[in-house]
Design an enzyme around this catalytic site. Structure first.
Site, PDB file in Angstrom:
ATOM      1  N   ARG A 190       0.872  -1.437   0.075  1.00  0.00           N
ATOM      2  CA  ARG A 190      -0.160  -0.081  -0.115  1.00  0.00           C
ATOM      3  C   ARG A 190       0.913   1.424  -0.148  1.00  0.00           C
ATOM      4  NH1 ARG A 190      -5.215   0.697   1.903  1.00  0.00           N
ATOM      5  NH2 ARG A 190      -4.660   2.996   1.536  1.00  0.00           N
ATOM      6  N   LYS A 191       2.237   1.275   0.101  1.00  0.00           N
ATOM      7  CA  LYS A 191       2.966   2.406   0.311  1.00  0.00           C
ATOM      8  C   LYS A 191       3.251   2.706  -1.057  1.00  0.00           C
ATOM      9  CE  LYS A 191       2.988   2.006   4.595  1.00  0.00           C
ATOM     10  NZ  LYS A 191       1.598   1.114   4.893  1.00  0.00           N
ATOM     11  N   ILE A 192       4.293   3.702  -1.295  1.00  0.00           N
ATOM     12  CA  ILE A 192       4.641   4.477  -2.659  1.00  0.00           C
ATOM     13  C   ILE A 192       5.574   3.482  -3.382  1.00  0.00           C
ATOM     14  CG2 ILE A 192       5.793   6.276  -3.787  1.00  0.00           C
ATOM     15  CD1 ILE A 192       3.320   7.198  -2.150  1.00  0.00           C
TER      16      ILE A 192
END
Length: 387
Positions: A190-192
């Site tokens: 879910r992170k960059i």
């Protein structure tokens, strides 16, 4: 049978042939645990954020635990932080036997309210741990000034903040330089950028960096890379009790490919966020996130507050969007409202509680097509007209 309904996820990682080839390279090298790819990823990540040192670990929760453990946080100590964060923030404090002391958030930025910070500091406070929530940078200048006055280290929970920036004087600096003593990052999907799972600690202190490296590998005195390259027999020792918090070379190889994508990912996310902000300005009752002129977020998530001026409540809006094929999520959780922390007794954090209950996270990810975002915006306009 397909219904033909457009499906828009809340998030989707950007992975392609480059990442597949990087993983293949690591697998075929024969070195798949912590090794040369991890070392290269650490060096490249440090250069990316402007840090002196970067140490890769298995995830951000272990990064936070190592940071606190290395600073000597233990039973009887207190760590000032926010409840309005994923539960891992508080869990890392409890892993050390310490107690989290929760501060409410600013209702617009969803980050720790620095005006309430000093009142939370007590004789047992050992560390301050602000969270750069959803990639929106904290008011670090105010936090660091208070921390310095009290002689307290700052550990930045930067799980969501890869690529976010703050302005220092006339220059922009990335979160993770770090501006506190340690910053901790996540590579969850879910992170960059993602390595499947994984984490990183950055610091300017070489002695802390050495502690992280010793602790992440069972307290082993001689790393595998040194032992395997030695021309004479080496026997390792275990001078301290450590942990198995290593990142694999397969993960690191993928991370290196992801890191090369970071500039383009940030550009696209910021463009998508700007389009949302422009659209929401014409929809009464929906409030976009606030960001000051000295902050440049990466827009890891896009939080929108639903007010009584909107014809639907937050949960009704989420359901209506889901029926139109649009996935959303509620506002960030609050640890103090979870059963695992019921032993702390009743705690009143009104802005944190309102953020959880009245904020919706809209879809935003690097590969989001313009027509998909247009569909989300069109649906919001449609639902706003239902009076």
């Amino acid at each position: 049978m397909s219904t033909g309904l457009r499906k828009i996820p809340i998030a989707r990682p950007t992975l392609g042939e480059e990442e597949a080839e990087a993983a293949r390279r690591a697998i075929l090298s024969g070195w798949i645990t912590q090794g040369p790819e991890v070392a290269a990823f650490e060096e490249e990540f440090a250069a990316c954020v402007g840090a002196r040192h970067a140490c890769a670990v298995s995830n951000c929760t272990t990064a936070l635990h190592l940071a606190l453990h290395a600073l000597g946080v233990g039973p009887g100590d207190e760590v000032v932080t926010v409840s309005h964060s994923y539960i891992a923030t508080a869990n890392a404090i409890r892993y050390c036997g310490a107690t989290p002391v929760f501060v409410d958030v600013d209702p617009r930025t969803y980050n720790i309210d620095s005006t309430l910070l000093e009142a939370a500091i007590g004789p047992r406070t050992r560390t301050i741990m602000p969270v750069h929530q959803m990639g929106l940078p904290c008011d670090l200048a105010a936090i660091l000034e208070i921390a310095d006055r009290h002689g307290l280290p700052v550990v930045e929970d930067a799980a969501c903040a890869i690529g976010s920036e703050i302005r220092i004087g006339d220059r922009w600096e990335r979160i993770g330089r770090p501006h506190g003593m340690i910053a901790c990052f996540s590579f969850h999907p879910r992170k960059i950028i993602t390595t499947g799972d994984g984490g990183m600690l950055t610091t300017s202190d070489p002695s802390l960096d050495q502690k992280f490296r010793l602790l992440r590998q069972h307290g082993m005195s001689v790393p595998d890379t040194v032992r395997h390259a030695a021309r004479s027999v080496i026997f390792e020792e275990y001078p301290i009790v450590g942990f198995n918090y290593r990142m694999t070379d397969i993960q690191a190889a993928v991370g290196r490919a992801q890191l090369e994508r970071l500039p383009e990912i940030l550009d696209r996310r910021r463009a998508l966020a700007a389009r949302y902000a422009e659209a929401l300005s014409a929809i009464p009752g929906l409030i976009p996130p606030a960001c000051g002129p000295a902050q440049k977020p990466n827009h890891q998530s896009y939080p929108v507050r639903v007010t009584p001026a909107f014809p639907l409540g937050r949960d009704e809006l989420m359901q209506a969007l889901l029926e139109r094929g649009i996935s959303t999520r509620r506002g960030i959780m609050n640890t103090h409202q979870e059963p695992a922390y019921a032993d702390m007794g009743p705690i009143s954090l009104p802005h944190s509680e309102a953020a959880r209950d009245h904020v919706v996270l809209l879809p935003l990810f690097d590969g989001m097509a313009a027509e998909d975002q247009a569909h989300v915006i069109e649906c919001l306009h449609e639902l706003a007209s239902q009076r």
